[in-house]
Design a protein around this motif. Structure first.
Motif, mmCIF file in Angstrom:
data_model
loop_
_atom_site.group_PDB
_atom_site.id
_atom_site.type_symbol
_atom_site.label_atom_id
_atom_site.label_comp_id
_atom_site.label_asym_id
_atom_site.label_seq_id
_atom_site.Cartn_x
_atom_site.Cartn_y
_atom_site.Cartn_z
ATOM 1 N N THR A 5 0.601 -1.427 0.253
ATOM 2 C CA THR A 5 0.262 -0.045 0.215
ATOM 3 C C THR A 5 0.861 1.006 -0.370
ATOM 4 O OG1 THR A 5 -1.948 -0.889 1.585
ATOM 5 C CG2 THR A 5 -1.720 1.278 1.475
ATOM 6 N N PHE A 6 1.866 1.008 1.144
ATOM 7 C CA PHE A 6 2.689 2.111 0.905
ATOM 8 C C PHE A 6 3.620 2.882 -0.344
ATOM 9 C CE2 PHE A 6 1.958 1.951 5.429
ATOM 10 C CZ PHE A 6 2.038 2.047 5.824
ATOM 11 N N VAL A 7 3.847 0.923 -0.996
ATOM 12 C CA VAL A 7 5.063 1.206 -2.063
ATOM 13 C C VAL A 7 4.271 1.656 -3.411
ATOM 14 C CG1 VAL A 7 5.593 -0.343 -3.656
ATOM 15 C CG2 VAL A 7 6.162 -0.584 -0.927
ATOM 16 N N GLY A 199 -3.273 2.389 -4.052
ATOM 17 C CA GLY A 199 -3.123 3.017 -2.466
ATOM 18 C C GLY A 199 -4.467 3.113 -1.716
ATOM 19 N N ALA A 200 -5.126 4.558 -2.513
ATOM 20 C CA ALA A 200 -5.736 4.985 -1.975
ATOM 21 C C ALA A 200 -6.533 4.107 -1.831
ATOM 22 C CB ALA A 200 -5.961 6.428 -2.699
ATOM 23 N N VAL A 201 -6.168 3.764 -2.443
ATOM 24 C CA VAL A 201 -8.777 2.645 -2.726
ATOM 25 C C VAL A 201 -7.557 1.179 -0.703
ATOM 26 C CG1 VAL A 201 -9.730 0.605 -3.309
ATOM 27 C CG2 VAL A 201 -9.104 2.869 -4.584
ATOM 28 N N ASN A 202 -7.153 0.943 -1.342
ATOM 29 C CA ASN A 202 -6.634 -0.072 -0.143
ATOM 30 C C ASN A 202 -5.943 0.583 1.309
ATOM 31 O OD1 ASN A 202 -6.085 -1.860 -2.285
ATOM 32 N ND2 ASN A 202 -3.788 -1.196 -2.466
ATOM 33 N N LEU A 203 -6.071 1.391 1.261
ATOM 34 C CA LEU A 203 -5.301 2.351 2.808
ATOM 35 C C LEU A 203 -6.698 2.834 2.736
ATOM 36 C CD1 LEU A 203 -3.660 4.200 4.703
ATOM 37 C CD2 LEU A 203 -3.432 6.156 3.138
ATOM 38 N N ALA A 204 -7.630 3.033 1.937
ATOM 39 C CA ALA A 204 -9.161 3.135 2.943
ATOM 40 C C ALA A 204 -9.531 2.584 3.528
ATOM 41 C CB ALA A 204 -9.510 4.247 1.952
ATOM 42 N N ARG A 205 -9.588 0.649 3.075
ATOM 43 C CA ARG A 205 -9.862 0.152 3.243
ATOM 44 C C ARG A 205 -8.946 -0.339 4.415
ATOM 45 N NH1 ARG A 205 -10.020 -2.581 -2.412
ATOM 46 N NH2 ARG A 205 -11.782 -2.072 -3.286
ATOM 47 N N ALA A 206 -7.983 -0.250 4.557
ATOM 48 C CA ALA A 206 -6.803 -0.568 5.389
ATOM 49 C C ALA A 206 -7.294 0.276 7.333
ATOM 50 C CB ALA A 206 -5.502 -0.244 5.555
ATOM 51 N N SER A 210 -13.669 6.038 4.582
ATOM 52 C CA SER A 210 -13.750 6.576 2.692
ATOM 53 C C SER A 210 -13.094 6.744 1.574
ATOM 54 C CB SER A 210 -15.349 6.931 3.027
ATOM 55 O OG SER A 210 -14.991 8.478 3.250
ATOM 56 N N GLU A 211 -13.387 6.442 1.101
ATOM 57 C CA GLU A 211 -12.212 6.563 -0.546
ATOM 58 C C GLU A 211 -12.228 8.426 0.015
ATOM 59 O OE1 GLU A 211 -13.423 4.339 -4.018
ATOM 60 O OE2 GLU A 211 -13.309 2.977 -3.090
ATOM 61 N N LEU A 212 -13.563 8.522 -0.102
ATOM 62 C CA LEU A 212 -13.709 10.456 0.114
ATOM 63 C C LEU A 212 -12.714 10.839 0.646
ATOM 64 C CD1 LEU A 212 -14.917 13.168 -1.034
ATOM 65 C CD2 LEU A 212 -17.312 12.612 0.777
ATOM 66 N N VAL A 213 -12.498 10.688 2.123
ATOM 67 C CA VAL A 213 -11.719 11.055 3.428
ATOM 68 C C VAL A 213 -10.477 10.813 2.420
ATOM 69 C CG1 VAL A 213 -10.898 10.546 5.727
ATOM 70 C CG2 VAL A 213 -13.502 10.826 5.140
ATOM 71 N N ILE A 214 -9.939 10.259 1.601
ATOM 72 C CA ILE A 214 -8.500 9.293 1.594
ATOM 73 C C ILE A 214 -8.301 10.459 0.701
ATOM 74 C CG2 ILE A 214 -7.468 7.923 0.542
ATOM 75 C CD1 ILE A 214 -7.410 7.466 3.305
ATOM 76 N N THR A 217 -7.723 14.254 1.948
ATOM 77 C CA THR A 217 -6.451 14.494 2.584
ATOM 78 C C THR A 217 -5.542 13.987 1.796
ATOM 79 O OG1 THR A 217 -7.232 12.464 3.791
ATOM 80 C CG2 THR A 217 -7.422 14.316 4.694
ATOM 81 N N VAL A 218 -5.022 12.334 1.819
ATOM 82 C CA VAL A 218 -3.783 11.911 1.490
ATOM 83 C C VAL A 218 -3.308 12.454 -0.050
ATOM 84 C CG1 VAL A 218 -2.354 9.816 1.138
ATOM 85 C CG2 VAL A 218 -3.620 9.763 3.563
ATOM 86 N N VAL A 219 -4.572 12.381 -1.033
ATOM 87 C CA VAL A 219 -4.262 12.452 -2.065
ATOM 88 C C VAL A 219 -4.080 13.700 -2.791
ATOM 89 C CG1 VAL A 219 -5.743 12.182 -4.136
ATOM 90 C CG2 VAL A 219 -5.704 9.888 -2.658
#
Length: 369
Positions: A5-7, A199-206, A210-214, A217-219
């Protein structure tokens, strides 16, 4: 959460930033070889280049049916650009605000924000909505080119010629090299957007977010790295008016071009989450509107105002995480911000702006900068 995910996230960000840089350099020199003036190159190629990561990610997310990520990326980038990047840049050095920004560009940014929310009010962005937005960026760019050619073409031609290295002697078959750079930049952008979305989708799930929040912020922070680098370096070099103009221009481009393209290529209308319409879109508009009184307060952004921006961005991010994880304290936090902190700040900014307006007016020396 896996290491991959980080990669994916890190690789995606690196490829996006590198792709944007390579694309801008190649496209600028290629355009110059075809006789396009440096000013027009700066207003089109460079503007697209700084928002290329947002474009690549939102278009890829739209094609994959991940509308929340596409919307969150643009809305989050616009909020981060003003509150985080402009705030951080002002902490480095107080920023000068030009007359054109106050009279033209900031109102256009506010108008574009309102237009986008109006089109999204029915809960989706259709291809027709995308066409309206994209038509807006074409009109805005054409206006910039025409007005700039009339007012300050010579100075800006020299500025863009130096910045983009367009004064170098063209090499034999240089157009082949530059075309290869454009193609390479596009490949890097596509690859980077694929990695970052995955990576963003995987991070949201982990993290259970929600994908919206990721996306918000992160994206959003990741795709805003070119704007961050450009504004910080401009402040360090003393080009403090460029730092502000870069952010405002990027926000206009994100709304009209990035969301416009994403809506046009999406197989289905991009669905807008109800909480995004109820909270994130209004925050984006409020941030845009807040620029006017802050910019009027002496026609500069002081360090205390930069600190205020950064603090608000931290508060916004904390609220998103608390709300997304269902923490009860989120409601108390939101009530405190909406009921006390924001109104107090608004009154303070209006008073400061009113005093500055009364002191300088539209004919003052500060406005001529």
């Amino acid at each position: 959460m896996t290491l991959m995910t980080f990669v994916y996230l890190i690789a995606g960000l690196i490829l996006l930033v590198a792709g944007a840089e390579v694309l801008v350099r190649g496209a600028a020199k290629l355009a110059a070889q075809f006789g396009i003036p440096p000013l027009i190159i700066g207003l089109t190629v460079v503007a697209f280049g700084t928002s290329a990561p947002e474009t690549a990610v939102s278009v890829q997310a739209a094609l994959d049916g991940k509308g929340d990520l596409a919307i969150g990326n643009v809305v989050g980038s616009n909020i981060a650009n003003v509150l985080f990047i402009l705030g951080l840049t002002a902490l480095i050095a107080p920023l000068i605000v030009s007359r054109q920004l106050i009279r033209l560009d900031v109102p256009i940014m506010i108008g574009a924000s309102l237009l986008t929310m109006g089109l999204a009010w029915d809960g989706s962005l259709s291809k027709l909505d995308g066409a309206v937005l994209f038509g807006g960026i074409l009109t805005y760019t054409a206006f910039l080119i025409v007005s700039s050619r009339k007012d300050k073409a010579a100075a800006e031609d020299d500025e863009f010629t130096k910045e983009l290295g367009l004064d170098e002697t063209p090499k034999p078959y240089g157009w082949v090299i530059n075309a290869a750079l454009v193609l390479g930049g596009l490949v890097l952008l596509v690859a980077g957007s694929n990695f970052l979305v995955e990576g963003a989708v995987n991070l949201a799930r982990a993290l259970g977010l929600s994908e919206l929040v990721i996306g918000l912020t992160v994206v959003a922070i990741g795709t805003s790295l070119p704007e961050l680098a450009t504004s910080v370096m401009a402040a360090i070099r003393g080009e403090r008016d460029i730092a502000v103009g870069n952010i405002v221009g990027s926000n206009i481009f994100n709304l009209l071009c990035v969301l416009g393209l994403a809506s046009l290529v999406s197989p289905l209308p991009i669905q807008i989450a109800a909480n995004a319409l109820a909270f994130d879109f209004p925050v984006m508009i409020a941030v845009a509107v807040a620029c006017l009184p802050i910019f009027f307060s002496g026609f500069r952004i002081n360090r205390w105002e930069g600190l205020l921006f950064v603090v608000y961005y931290v508060a916004y991010t904390v609220y998103l995480v608390l709300f997304s994880t269902g923490k009860p304290v989120a409601e108390v936090f939101a009530a405190a911000m909406l009921g006390y902190v924001l109104p107090l700040t608004a009154v303070t900014l209006v008073v400061v702006a009113g005093r500055a307006w009364h002191k300088h007016g539209f004919t003052g020396d500060e406005l001529k900068r």
